[in-house]
Design a protein around this motif. Structure first.
Motif, mmCIF file in Angstrom:
data_model
loop_
_atom_site.group_PDB
_atom_site.id
_atom_site.type_symbol
_atom_site.label_atom_id
_atom_site.label_comp_id
_atom_site.label_asym_id
_atom_site.label_seq_id
_atom_site.Cartn_x
_atom_site.Cartn_y
_atom_site.Cartn_z
ATOM 1 N N PHE A 96 0.891 -1.335 -0.116
ATOM 2 C CA PHE A 96 -0.079 -0.014 -0.073
ATOM 3 C C PHE A 96 0.900 1.320 -0.040
ATOM 4 N N PRO A 97 1.211 1.779 -1.354
ATOM 5 C CA PRO A 97 2.240 2.752 -1.352
ATOM 6 C C PRO A 97 2.040 4.170 -0.661
ATOM 7 N N ASN A 98 0.620 4.343 -0.208
ATOM 8 C CA ASN A 98 0.447 5.680 0.319
ATOM 9 C C ASN A 98 0.057 5.441 1.675
ATOM 10 N N ALA A 99 0.631 4.229 2.425
ATOM 11 C CA ALA A 99 0.249 4.032 3.845
ATOM 12 C C ALA A 99 1.498 4.844 4.575
ATOM 13 N N MET A 100 0.793 5.102 5.849
ATOM 14 C CA MET A 100 2.030 5.704 6.716
ATOM 15 C C MET A 100 2.462 4.737 7.575
ATOM 16 N N LEU A 101 3.544 4.901 8.491
ATOM 17 C CA LEU A 101 3.931 3.724 9.366
ATOM 18 C C LEU A 101 3.450 4.725 10.796
ATOM 19 N N LYS A 156 10.608 5.667 2.630
ATOM 20 C CA LYS A 156 10.063 6.969 2.418
ATOM 21 C C LYS A 156 8.649 7.096 2.885
ATOM 22 N N ARG A 157 8.255 6.859 4.237
ATOM 23 C CA ARG A 157 6.741 7.069 4.606
ATOM 24 C C ARG A 157 6.862 7.907 5.873
ATOM 25 N N ASN A 158 5.754 8.443 6.051
ATOM 26 C CA ASN A 158 5.330 9.384 7.108
ATOM 27 C C ASN A 158 4.995 8.508 8.398
ATOM 28 N N VAL A 159 5.142 9.135 9.614
ATOM 29 C CA VAL A 159 5.008 8.450 10.743
ATOM 30 C C VAL A 159 4.308 9.188 11.565
ATOM 31 N N SER A 160 3.544 8.267 12.477
ATOM 32 C CA SER A 160 2.535 8.764 13.677
ATOM 33 C C SER A 160 3.463 8.233 14.763
ATOM 34 N N VAL A 161 3.930 9.056 15.695
ATOM 35 C CA VAL A 161 4.717 8.687 17.007
ATOM 36 C C VAL A 161 3.974 8.953 18.096
ATOM 37 N N HIS A 162 3.875 8.064 18.898
ATOM 38 C CA HIS A 162 3.357 7.917 20.311
ATOM 39 C C HIS A 162 4.475 8.216 21.484
ATOM 40 N N SER A 163 4.318 9.019 22.086
ATOM 41 C CA SER A 163 5.274 9.467 23.092
ATOM 42 C C SER A 163 4.766 9.792 24.571
#
Length: 327
Positions: A96-101, A156-163
């Motif tokens: 899924f080429p448009n998926a984020m991490l 080269k994928r954007n990321v959602s980070v939990h901190s």
């Protein structure tokens, strides 16, 4: 949003059913959440028991800790290897080429519950869970977090980070990734989602990283009045809004509540009609919805211009003296 093994196939199924013009291309996010990091074995273990004992008991455990782990073991799944996790996440991102991490990260506050993981279809949590005394070691979480970030840079994928309660550790990891990957790091965007950083900690991140965004939610961030200081400190082009809510019926209102808070703190108007054209390039005249829309578009595109380091006055004087010297 994928968080654990049982989510990954569900996400793929949804993608194939609903992938059309009605849905934004960035609704899929694949990864392993830090709350489930203890399910992942970084090094091979001879048994399930050995894996969890090495994580939670250490060298000289107290009798009550041993009893608690014996009780917890009946609720825990067989561990999966980190290499297996990375292989699965990589393949999902390739498929899924448009998926984020995401959602990936570190959480020093989360305790392991005395209950087995709920299988799909998930039910709403009523909050009545007995918690064990165990948290997941920071070093274990960080190794899994960093390994997944490496995938994001590579693909080269954007990321959602939990901190959570991990401002320093998160900042140090972001700095390592920037140093290690350079321009490839700036090719992706990082969202510190429902970010609970102090305003000062956020400003340090913002100054060092051109690719990191701040996303806030009412359900999480409004628990502390400090979130208004965080909004005030954040650069206008780095802020985003979200719901961070698990039940879909609450998503629109939860998101809108945070949009209104951002507008109030930033003193941005709230649009009551949409009259923008391609010629409306005066950012100061934009309302809050237009500003957040443009921030999200920029987040999606990524490929950020690196932050230029400011050289102190003393260094500039030394450089000037050297340039004027005769050799």
């Amino acid at each position: 949003m994928g968080t654990r093994a049982s989510d990954q196939s569900l996400l793929s199924h949804i993608d194939r059913l609903l992938c059309d013009e009605r849905f934004t291309q960035y609704y899929r996010i694949s990864g392993y959440h830090p709350w489930f990091a203890h399910w992942i074995a970084i090094e091979p273990a001879t048994s399930k028991e050995e894996h969890y004992r090495s994580l939670f008991l250490g060298g000289s455990p107290k009798p009550e800790s041993i009893d608690a782990l014996d009780k917890l073991l009946t609720c825990l799944p067989e561990p999966i290897s980190l290499q297996s996790v990375l292989s699965e996440v990589r393949q999902n991102l390739i498929d899924f080429p448009n998926a984020m991490l995401g959602e990936v990260g570190i959480d020093r506050a989360a305790r392991i519950p005395f209950m087995p993981p709920s299988p799909p279809p998930y039910v709403e949590d009523d909050g009545k869970r007995e918690l064990s005394p165990f948290t997941i070691p920071q070093s274990h979480q960080m190794a899994i977090f960093e390994a997944q970030l490496e995938l994001a840079v590579d693909l080269k994928r954007n990321v959602s980070v939990h901190s959570v309660k991990s401002q320093q550790a998160t900042g140090e990891l972001l700095a390592r990734m920037k140093t290690k990957h350079g321009s490839a790091w700036n090719a992706i965007s990082i969202d510190l989602h429902s970010c609970g950083f102090s305003a000062q900690s956020w400003l340090e991140i913002e100054k060092k990283h051109a690719n990191v965004y701040l996303s806030l939610s009412t359900v999480i961030n409004s628990r502390s009045p400090a979130h208004r200081d965080l909004i005030a400190a954040c650069a206008p082009h780095r802020i985003l809004a979200e719901s961070d809510y698990h039940a879909i019926r609450y998503l629109p209102q939860q998101t809108w509540d945070m949009v209104r808070t951002i507008a109030e703190v930033k003193k941005w108007r709230i649009e009551d009609e949409w009259t923008y054209t391609d010629q409306d390039t005066n950012v100061e005249q934009w309302g809050v919805v237009k500003r957040l829309e443009e921030n999200w578009k920029r987040f999606q595109i990524a490929d950020h211009i690196p932050v230029k380091r400011k050289r102190d006055r003393r260094q500039l004087e030394l450089d000037t003296d050297e340039s004027d010297s005769e050799f």
